[in-house]
Design a protein around this motif. Sequence first.
Motif, PDB file in Angstrom:
ATOM      1  N   SER A  99       3.551  -0.727  13.693  1.00 32.98           N
ATOM      2  CA  SER A  99       2.384  -1.055  14.525  1.00 32.98           C
ATOM      3  C   SER A  99       2.035  -2.530  14.433  1.00 32.98           C
ATOM      4  O   SER A  99       1.739  -3.176  15.443  1.00 32.98           O
ATOM      5  N   VAL A 100       2.074  -3.083  13.234  1.00 34.47           N
ATOM      6  CA  VAL A 100       1.786  -4.513  13.046  1.00 34.47           C
ATOM      7  C   VAL A 100       2.822  -5.344  13.791  1.00 34.47           C
ATOM      8  O   VAL A 100       2.489  -6.309  14.495  1.00 34.47           O
ATOM      9  N   GLU A 116       0.832  -1.200   0.000  1.00 35.65           N
ATOM     10  CA  GLU A 116       0.000   0.000   0.000  1.00 35.65           C
ATOM     11  C   GLU A 116       0.868   1.252   0.000  1.00 35.65           C
ATOM     12  O   GLU A 116       0.577   2.223  -0.709  1.00 35.65           O
ATOM     13  N   THR A 117       1.948   1.234   0.771  1.00 41.82           N
ATOM     14  CA  THR A 117       2.847   2.383   0.822  1.00 41.82           C
ATOM     15  C   THR A 117       3.491   2.621  -0.536  1.00 41.82           C
ATOM     16  O   THR A 117       3.562   3.768  -1.008  1.00 41.82           O
ATOM     17  N   GLY A 173       3.666   4.650   6.076  1.00 42.01           N
ATOM     18  CA  GLY A 173       3.830   3.220   5.812  1.00 42.01           C
ATOM     19  C   GLY A 173       4.750   2.567   6.811  1.00 42.01           C
ATOM     20  O   GLY A 173       4.489   1.455   7.282  1.00 42.01           O
ATOM     21  N   LEU A 174       5.833   3.244   7.158  1.00 41.40           N
ATOM     22  CA  LEU A 174       6.761   2.715   8.158  1.00 41.40           C
ATOM     23  C   LEU A 174       6.078   2.599   9.527  1.00 41.40           C
ATOM     24  O   LEU A 174       6.258   1.603  10.230  1.00 41.40           O
ATOM     25  N   LEU A 175       5.266   3.588   9.872  1.00 39.06           N
ATOM     26  CA  LEU A 175       4.521   3.521  11.135  1.00 39.06           C
ATOM     27  C   LEU A 175       3.514   2.373  11.132  1.00 39.06           C
ATOM     28  O   LEU A 175       3.315   1.709  12.156  1.00 39.06           O
ATOM     29  N   VAL A 224       4.680  16.995  -1.233  1.00 39.78           N
ATOM     30  CA  VAL A 224       4.528  16.911   0.225  1.00 39.78           C
ATOM     31  C   VAL A 224       3.955  15.551   0.622  1.00 39.78           C
ATOM     32  O   VAL A 224       4.492  14.874   1.508  1.00 39.78           O
ATOM     33  N   LEU A 225       2.877  15.135  -0.036  1.00 37.39           N
ATOM     34  CA  LEU A 225       2.277  13.845   0.271  1.00 37.39           C
ATOM     35  C   LEU A 225       3.213  12.695  -0.107  1.00 37.39           C
ATOM     36  O   LEU A 225       3.252  11.666   0.567  1.00 37.39           O
ATOM     37  N   HIS A 226       3.964  12.878  -1.173  1.00 40.38           N
ATOM     38  CA  HIS A 226       4.913  11.850  -1.607  1.00 40.38           C
ATOM     39  C   HIS A 226       5.983  11.598  -0.538  1.00 40.38           C
ATOM     40  O   HIS A 226       6.483  10.484  -0.400  1.00 40.38           O
TER      41      HIS A 226
END
Length: 186
Positions: free
Chosen positions: A60-61, A32-33, A54-56, A45-47
């Motif tokens: 979390s997983v 997805e990332t 994605g790293l977060l 900016v969003l890029h």
Amino acid sequence: MRTNWAGGGRVFGYARARRALVAGSALACVLETLTMSVLLRDCPVLHQVVPVLGLLAVASVAALHTASVARPHLLDTDTYALRLRRAARADVIVPLGHIASAQGELRTARRRADGELDLPVAFRTSVTLQLAEPVTHFTLLGRRREVDTVHFHADDADRVVATIQAHLQVVRRARTVPSTSPGPPG
């Protein structure tokens, strides 16, 4: 890895059944990332923000799985209590004297009934405890529930049931030993 446990007792894991689900979730977060990064390449900016998110998500997983590995079920032989856990969400202490029976029973998670506590892993439980006396369970938000049946998952359910039953016999024998006290004090 350090487990959250000290003292005498036996540790029973429950995270093995979750490994494939965790690996799939981490892979989905990475894909997805990468997809979002490609789709948002025209927005600088969003890029730059998407890889951080994605790293977060992957962290979390991994943290949820680590909590399951680091907080296993514990049969504490010092206090004669069974401590049942589900990562950081549930922690129930069941005194062995409260257990009427323990049996291996593979069940899929279903709608919770009154007085029952389900601690499933990968939507299934493998051990059922019938309690002679109810125990108190506090939900994640602090709500108090009395439970008299506990369904939980263990990687080696047969070993868990055999160990609990062996310790139940010790506890029951200790209760039937006559008191050495001549009578009430005073």
